[in-house]
Design an enzyme around this catalytic site. Structure first.
Site, PDB file in Angstrom:
ATOM      1  N   ARG A   1       2.272  -9.317  -0.444  1.00 43.66           N
ATOM      2  CA  ARG A   1       2.429  -8.390  -1.506  1.00 43.66           C
ATOM      3  C   ARG A   1       3.329  -7.121  -1.092  1.00 43.66           C
ATOM      4  O   ARG A   1       3.873  -6.337  -1.758  1.00 43.66           O
ATOM      5  CB  ARG A   1       1.019  -7.809  -2.007  1.00 43.66           C
ATOM      6  CG  ARG A   1       0.142  -7.085  -0.797  1.00 43.66           C
ATOM      7  CD  ARG A   1      -1.230  -6.779  -1.124  1.00 43.66           C
ATOM      8  NE  ARG A   1      -1.311  -5.508  -1.705  1.00 43.66           N
ATOM      9  CZ  ARG A   1      -2.522  -4.921  -1.905  1.00 43.66           C
ATOM     10  NH1 ARG A   1      -3.618  -5.807  -1.629  1.00 43.66           N
ATOM     11  NH2 ARG A   1      -2.565  -3.761  -2.120  1.00 43.66           N
TER      12      ARG A   1
ATOM     13  N   ARG B   1     -10.539   4.544  -1.731  1.00 44.67           N
ATOM     14  CA  ARG B   1      -9.950   3.524  -0.811  1.00 44.67           C
ATOM     15  C   ARG B   1     -10.268   4.297   0.775  1.00 44.67           C
ATOM     16  O   ARG B   1      -9.525   5.019   1.275  1.00 44.67           O
ATOM     17  CB  ARG B   1      -8.658   3.492  -0.669  1.00 44.67           C
ATOM     18  CG  ARG B   1      -8.245   2.434  -1.865  1.00 44.67           C
ATOM     19  CD  ARG B   1      -6.776   2.158  -1.979  1.00 44.67           C
ATOM     20  NE  ARG B   1      -6.172   1.144  -2.384  1.00 44.67           N
ATOM     21  CZ  ARG B   1      -5.772   1.120  -3.747  1.00 44.67           C
ATOM     22  NH1 ARG B   1      -5.621   2.194  -4.611  1.00 44.67           N
ATOM     23  NH2 ARG B   1      -5.583  -0.066  -4.182  1.00 44.67           N
TER      24      ARG B   1
ATOM     25  N   GLU C   1     -11.453 -10.498  -4.846  1.00 41.14           N
ATOM     26  CA  GLU C   1      -9.872 -10.237  -4.594  1.00 41.14           C
ATOM     27  C   GLU C   1      -9.597 -11.524  -3.774  1.00 41.14           C
ATOM     28  O   GLU C   1      -8.184 -11.533  -3.451  1.00 41.14           O
ATOM     29  CB  GLU C   1      -9.579  -9.126  -3.984  1.00 41.14           C
ATOM     30  CG  GLU C   1     -10.297  -8.700  -2.716  1.00 41.14           C
ATOM     31  CD  GLU C   1      -9.992  -7.248  -2.416  1.00 41.14           C
ATOM     32  OE1 GLU C   1      -8.935  -6.752  -2.540  1.00 41.14           O
ATOM     33  OE2 GLU C   1     -10.842  -6.890  -1.340  1.00 41.14           O
TER      34      GLU C   1
ATOM     35  N   HIS D   1       0.891  -1.183   0.202  1.00 44.39           N
ATOM     36  CA  HIS D   1       0.008   0.008  -0.074  1.00 44.39           C
ATOM     37  C   HIS D   1       0.921   1.379   0.074  1.00 44.39           C
ATOM     38  O   HIS D   1       0.418   2.201  -0.549  1.00 44.39           O
ATOM     39  CB  HIS D   1      -1.152   0.021   1.222  1.00 44.39           C
ATOM     40  CG  HIS D   1      -2.246  -1.012   0.776  1.00 44.39           C
ATOM     41  ND1 HIS D   1      -2.198  -2.278   1.276  1.00 44.39           N
ATOM     42  CD2 HIS D   1      -3.378  -0.916  -0.079  1.00 44.39           C
ATOM     43  CE1 HIS D   1      -3.228  -2.652   0.785  1.00 44.39           C
ATOM     44  NE2 HIS D   1      -3.746  -2.012  -0.018  1.00 44.39           N
TER      45      HIS D   1
ATOM     46  N   ASN E   1      -4.732  -6.806  -7.059  1.00 48.02           N
ATOM     47  CA  ASN E   1      -3.477  -6.866  -5.936  1.00 48.02           C
ATOM     48  C   ASN E   1      -3.392  -7.829  -5.035  1.00 48.02           C
ATOM     49  O   ASN E   1      -2.614  -8.755  -4.807  1.00 48.02           O
ATOM     50  CB  ASN E   1      -3.382  -5.576  -5.237  1.00 48.02           C
ATOM     51  CG  ASN E   1      -3.410  -4.199  -6.094  1.00 48.02           C
ATOM     52  OD1 ASN E   1      -2.811  -4.568  -7.195  1.00 48.02           O
ATOM     53  ND2 ASN E   1      -3.641  -3.176  -5.882  1.00 48.02           N
TER      54      ASN E   1
ATOM     55  N   CYS F   1      -9.567  -2.905 -10.687  1.00 49.53           N
ATOM     56  CA  CYS F   1      -9.360  -1.649  -9.985  1.00 49.53           C
ATOM     57  C   CYS F   1      -7.799  -1.875  -8.997  1.00 49.53           C
ATOM     58  O   CYS F   1      -7.255  -1.106  -8.337  1.00 49.53           O
ATOM     59  CB  CYS F   1     -10.202  -1.036  -8.622  1.00 49.53           C
ATOM     60  SG  CYS F   1     -10.443  -2.177  -7.328  1.00 49.53           S
TER      61      CYS F   1
HETATM   62  C1  PEP Z   1      -6.721  -4.907  -4.663  1.00 53.56           C
HETATM   63  O1  PEP Z   1      -6.714  -5.780  -3.804  1.00 53.56           O
HETATM   64  O2  PEP Z   1      -6.314  -5.022  -5.835  1.00 53.56           O
HETATM   65  C2  PEP Z   1      -7.158  -3.529  -4.509  1.00 53.56           C
HETATM   66  C3  PEP Z   1      -7.616  -2.694  -5.244  1.00 53.56           C
HETATM   67  O3  PEP Z   1      -7.393  -2.910  -3.078  1.00 53.56           O
HETATM   68  P1  PEP Z   1      -6.150  -2.767  -2.099  1.00 53.56           P
HETATM   69  O4  PEP Z   1      -4.966  -2.585  -3.115  1.00 53.56           O
HETATM   70  O5  PEP Z   1      -6.454  -1.464  -1.777  1.00 53.56           O
HETATM   71  O6  PEP Z   1      -6.059  -3.990  -1.397  1.00 53.56           O
HETATM   72 MG    MG Z   2      -7.425  -5.512  -1.723  1.00 61.53          MG
END
Ligand code: PEP
Ligand code: MG
Length: 586
Positions: free
Chosen positions: A481, A307, A447, A200, A470, A518
């Site tokens: 990640r 977000r 996700e 993030h 993500n 997204c």
């Molecule tokens: C994702 O997980 O791809 C997403 C868009 O949400 P975040 O990156 O805030 O977890």
């Molecule tokens: Mg996410």
């Protein structure tokens, strides 16, 4: 001496500037700039903290039991001496006055300098005093939290007085919330020791549209305050104290990429339509309501991901109430002037803690496995009053424009039902109060692999779905990640990942549901053709990425790409196959 450090490129372009080191102390502290007018107040905070600690240490000394070893009292004497030593507090004041750092930052910056001096000492006894100094500073930092001020007050002005040279930020780790504070700040680039491509912190850095390298392991140890640093956000290289020739070469590249950006900017108002006439929706990802302006300027046709959790961070346990949230959502909705705004319900947890805490700290101390723990909708459903407060605020904002609610991290039917119940309850509460709200579309983030595999279930209940690639990649491949040590295995091209994405898009389209991506893949030019081939017509990304993605869309022939998709999906090495089949250079 010139040296190079290698890391993971997360935000493109070249930044050249003087290093500002954000030290990572054991007590995690806020880092922000203050205005020159605030320097006296900040120094006064430092003085008060010093008096508090002096008092604490004297009390400890006074209360020592009669049979306590003499060394203990002597140690407290050493601590008191260090506390009053001008080389600590005097120098800290200089950081505050001349660099405009807040007191905590100034103190940890000075600790770094003094600690290095201790390390270089010949005398073993003196060298060992470093630990004492660290303890004293830790006490001071704790005392400062009792005299805290609102960091936001100084940020806006920071641009005007940060000095002549451009600055780049160098840190071991930066929490996403701290990154957000730097968003309106002066840095032209940043580098961290830890982090992965879709951590993030990296995502917020990308939204700042400044070159960045993460996972550069030793960077914050090798780079010193004020070193000249080049951050090559394309290659993931950091050059420290470059030679004049290297510097000139990078200045040239910097000018080139600025020209390229200016050229892309001209596409801002061009509709995103493929060569064969398919319209593609390019939406913006935002973190704060103020980012909506940036989204409008970039030519986004709506917000695909707000977000909302960034409104909840670093608030010392005081979460935003319904009014504050309502104002924030309304501001974003109104700024988008009738275009849709997709507000994701709060997604805290994992590397987005509510309170300031480094990701590393979080990983090691606070939860066993935070990415698999109580985050996102799981947290919201465990705090129903908080969740309903957020839902009411979003529903009320929907009276001012087109609002969609997006729910993160769903996997279970029981969660879907619970979410719908909470939304019904929130609506009834507003009815009871005779407060107005508009219609909202409801969406699920896909996700978690389980959600992708059981996509039909979600399509039955929701108006739309949005692929959070993500997390989908993180959970499909079991790769944290945010962990740079496994970053090389974080592979969006993995056949299993592609299979889940393709299947979700296909099923959603077949069911007549709106589907969007997204995650960071949507803003990465390398995936435009692939996602178009899969049938995706809605991409949501940081506003700064929109022009580059639009350029790829304008050059694409969607039906030709779709015909070649099976070759890519069936290949052992889909990335290589995509290059051939789609005839594109990444
Ligand atoms: C994702 O997980 O791809 C997403 C868009 O949400 P975040 O990156 O805030 O977890
Ligand atoms: Mg996410």
């Amino acid at each position: 001496m010139s040296l190079q450090v290698f890391g993971i490129p997360v935000s493109r372009g070249v930044a050249i500037g003087r290093a500002v080191l954000v030290a990572s102390s054991r007590v995690d502290v806020a880092h922000y700039f203050i205005s020159p007018a605030q320097a006296d107040d900040e120094i006064e905070r430092l003085r008060q903290a010093r008096d508090l600690v002096a008092q604490e240490l004297s009390n400890l000394q006074r209360d020592l039991p009669a049979d306590a070893p003499a060394e203990l009292s002597a140690l407290l004497d050493v601590h008191l001496m260090l506390l009053h030593d001008e080389s600590l507090t005097g120098a800290t004041k200089v950081w505050i006055r001349e660099r405009h750092y807040n007191a905590e930052w100034a103190l940890s910056a000075q600790l770094e300098v003094t600690a290095r001096q201790f390390d270089e000492m010949e005398d073993a006894y003196l060298r060992e005093r470093k630990a004492d100094l660290e303890q004293v500073v830790e006490r001071l930092l704790k005392a400062l939290t009792r005299t805290e001020v609102d960091p936001r007050s100084g940020l806006a002005a920071a641009r005007d007085f940060a000095g002549e040279d451009p600055l780049v930020l160098v840190a071991s780790d930066i929490a996403p919330a701290d990154m957000l504070q730097f968003k309106s700040s002066v840095f032209t680039g940043f580098v961290t020791d830890v982090g992965g491509r879709t951590s993030h912190t990296a995502i917020v850095a990308r939204s700042m549209n400044i070159p960045a390298v993460v996972g550069a392991r030793e960077a914050s140890r090798l780079i010193r305050q004020d070193d000249w640093v080049i951050i090559d956000g394309d290659a993931g290289v950091v050059v420290v104290n470059p030679s004049p020739i290297v510097l000139e070469e990078y200045r040239f590249r910097q000018r080139q990429s600025e020209l390229e950006r200016a050229r892309l900017d001209r596409l801002r108002h061009t509709p995103a339509v493929t060569l064969d006439g398919e319209s593609v929706e390019l939406l913006a990802n935002i973190e704060l309501p103020g980012d909506a302006q940036e989204a409008m300027k970039s030519g986004a046709v709506g917000v695909g991901l707000f977000r909302s959790e960034f409104l909840f961070m670093n608030r010392d346990g005081q979460l935003p109430d319904e009014e504050e949230q309502f104002e924030a959502y309304r501001q974003a909705v109104q700024a988008m002037q009738g275009l849709p705004v997709t507000i994701r319900t709060v997604d805290v947890g994992a590397d987005k803690p509510l309170e300031r805490m480094s990701a590393q700290e979080l990983r090691h101390e606070h939860q066993l496995n935070p990415a698999l723990g109580l985050r996102a909708i799981r947290w919201s459903l465990s705090e129903p009053a908080m969740f309903r407060r957020q839902l009411r605020a979003i529903l009320r904002a929907s009276a001012f424009g087109k609002v969609r609610i997006l729910v993160p991290m769903l996997a279970h039917l029981s969660e879907v039902r619970a979410v719908f119940d909470e939304i019904d309850r929130a609506r009834r509460q507003l009815d009871d109060r005779a407060q107005s709200y508009g219609p909202v579309e409801l969406g699920a983030m896909i996700e978690i692999p389980a959600a992708a595999i059981s996509i039909d279930l979600f399509l039955q209940h929701f108006d739309f779905v949005s692929l959070g690639t993500n997390d989908l990649i993180q959970y499909t491949l079991a790769i944290d990640r945010a962990d740079e040590s496994v970053a090389h295995l974080y592979d969006p091209w993995h056949p299993a990942v592609l299979h889940l994405i393709a299947m979700t898009i296909e099923r959603a389209r077949a069911a007549g549901r709106h589907v969007s991506v997204c995650g960071e893949m949507a803003g990465d030019p390398a995936f435009v053709e692939l996602l178009l081939a899969m049938g995706l017509r809605s991409f949501s990304m940081h506003p700064a990425r929109i022009a580059a993605i639009k350029q790829r869309v304008l050059r694409a022939d969607a039906s030709r790409l779709a015909q070649r998709l099976p070759q890519v999906l069936q290949a052992q090495d889909p990335a290589a196959q995509a290059k051939t089949s789609f005839n594109t250079a990444f």
